[in-house]
Design a protein around this motif. Structure first.
Motif, PDB file in Angstrom:
ATOM      1  N   GLY A  63     -12.247   8.912  40.051  1.00  0.00           N
ATOM      2  CA  GLY A  63     -11.571   7.542  40.559  1.00  0.00           C
ATOM      3  C   GLY A  63     -10.798   6.354  39.386  1.00  0.00           C
ATOM      4  N   GLY A  64     -10.171   7.755  38.297  1.00  0.00           N
ATOM      5  CA  GLY A  64      -9.500   6.904  37.504  1.00  0.00           C
ATOM      6  C   GLY A  64      -9.406   6.788  36.421  1.00  0.00           C
ATOM      7  N   GLU A  65     -11.253   7.364  36.252  1.00  0.00           N
ATOM      8  CA  GLU A  65     -11.212   6.625  35.056  1.00  0.00           C
ATOM      9  C   GLU A  65     -11.184   7.844  33.795  1.00  0.00           C
ATOM     10  N   THR A  66     -10.885   9.017  34.288  1.00  0.00           N
ATOM     11  CA  THR A  66     -10.730  10.489  33.954  1.00  0.00           C
ATOM     12  C   THR A  66      -9.580  10.960  33.764  1.00  0.00           C
ATOM     13  N   VAL A  67      -8.821  11.535  32.903  1.00  0.00           N
ATOM     14  CA  VAL A  67      -8.117  11.725  32.619  1.00  0.00           C
ATOM     15  C   VAL A  67      -7.768  13.407  32.210  1.00  0.00           C
ATOM     16  N   VAL A  68      -6.928  13.994  32.783  1.00  0.00           N
ATOM     17  CA  VAL A  68      -7.028  15.571  32.776  1.00  0.00           C
ATOM     18  C   VAL A  68      -5.709  15.501  31.296  1.00  0.00           C
ATOM     19  N   LEU A  69      -6.325  16.490  30.593  1.00  0.00           N
ATOM     20  CA  LEU A  69      -5.021  16.700  29.137  1.00  0.00           C
ATOM     21  C   LEU A  69      -4.775  18.388  29.102  1.00  0.00           C
ATOM     22  N   VAL A  70      -3.673  18.870  28.599  1.00  0.00           N
ATOM     23  CA  VAL A  70      -3.871  20.150  27.886  1.00  0.00           C
ATOM     24  C   VAL A  70      -3.772  19.658  25.824  1.00  0.00           C
ATOM     25  N   ASP A 160     -11.761  10.455  28.550  1.00  0.00           N
ATOM     26  CA  ASP A 160     -11.797   9.310  28.507  1.00  0.00           C
ATOM     27  C   ASP A 160     -10.205   8.353  29.612  1.00  0.00           C
ATOM     28  N   TYR A 161      -9.869   8.050  29.899  1.00  0.00           N
ATOM     29  CA  TYR A 161      -8.191   7.414  30.037  1.00  0.00           C
ATOM     30  C   TYR A 161      -8.090   6.534  29.223  1.00  0.00           C
ATOM     31  N   ALA A 163      -9.342   5.392  26.486  1.00  0.00           N
ATOM     32  CA  ALA A 163      -9.517   5.829  25.397  1.00  0.00           C
ATOM     33  C   ALA A 163      -8.623   6.820  24.676  1.00  0.00           C
ATOM     34  N   PHE A 164      -7.854   7.714  25.990  1.00  0.00           N
ATOM     35  CA  PHE A 164      -6.645   8.088  25.649  1.00  0.00           C
ATOM     36  C   PHE A 164      -5.692   7.338  25.134  1.00  0.00           C
ATOM     37  N   ARG A 165      -5.682   5.996  26.376  1.00  0.00           N
ATOM     38  CA  ARG A 165      -3.916   4.988  26.513  1.00  0.00           C
ATOM     39  C   ARG A 165      -4.089   4.268  25.014  1.00  0.00           C
ATOM     40  N   ASP A 166      -5.346   3.975  24.447  1.00  0.00           N
ATOM     41  CA  ASP A 166      -5.702   3.098  23.329  1.00  0.00           C
ATOM     42  C   ASP A 166      -4.688   4.285  21.978  1.00  0.00           C
ATOM     43  N   ALA A 167      -5.296   5.759  22.559  1.00  0.00           N
ATOM     44  CA  ALA A 167      -5.047   6.275  21.062  1.00  0.00           C
ATOM     45  C   ALA A 167      -3.087   6.356  21.724  1.00  0.00           C
TER      46      ALA A 167
END
Length: 194
Positions: A63-70, A160-161, A163-167
């Motif tokens: 639902g947009g709360e999580t982001v898929v990264l590599v 968590d998106y 947390a990633f955005r804040d980083a």
């Protein structure tokens, strides 16, 4: 709104290409040498990286709360890099959105319910002809395993998106594609608010 970079007002600035050849070729890009004439009639050479168009995917799950990264080894900087799934557009891709879906699947094993264009950028146009096409992928779910190229060392991760955005905003993420993708996404979200 017209793009100021698309102006044809090159009078007095444009270089004339007299000849062009590839000096070095490797998987993923070429190093091209152009013989050029500058506006003052000086003739010289200009070398640049010539590479295919690239898609970059900001992929959301849960639902947009999580982001898929590599997480990927980057030899040029000698470390693991945390960033967005990305890769070159291939001749059999139906369109850029199809390329984004393919790269997401190959690098992370995730499929997206929807894919939409975010923006495009020329991140290093002083020494490369790269064009990065950014896409938002939503409703991402794990569908199958990765299908990596021979020279890719990639581990998919979900985080968590926020947390990633804040980083990213704190300067803790150094990957340029991730920084630009998150920044443009946040700018769009702000402009969409009433």
């Amino acid at each position: 709104m017209p793009n100021p970079d698309d102006r044809s007002d090159a009078e007095g600035l444009a270089w004339e290409t007299l000849d062009s050849d590839v000096d070095y070729s490797c998987p993923g890009f070429d190093v091209r040498r152009d013989e050029v004439r500058l506006p003052d009639d000086t003739e010289t050479e200009f070398h640049y990286v010539d590479e295919p168009e690239t898609v970059v995917v900001l992929a959301f799950a849960d639902g947009g709360e999580t982001v898929v990264l590599v997480e990927e080894w980057r030899q040029a900087v000698g470390r693991v890099n945390r960033g967005l799934p990305a890769g070159g557009v291939e001749s059999d891709d139906a369109d850029l959105a199809a390329a984004a879906r393919r790269e997401l699947r190959e690098e992370t094993g995730h499929e997206a319910e929807t894919v939409e264009r975010l923006h495009a950028a020329e991140p290093t146009n002083g020494f490369a002809n790269s064009v990065h096409h950014y896409f938002l992928a939503r409703g991402c779910a794990l569908a199958e395993g990765q299908d990596l190229d021979f020279n890719e060392s990639i581990r998919p991760v979900r985080t968590d998106y926020a947390a990633f955005r804040d980083a990213v905003l704190a300067g803790e993420v150094r990957d340029g594609r991730a920084v630009q993708g998150v920044a443009m996404y946040e700018a769009r979200r702000r402009s969409d608010r009433p």
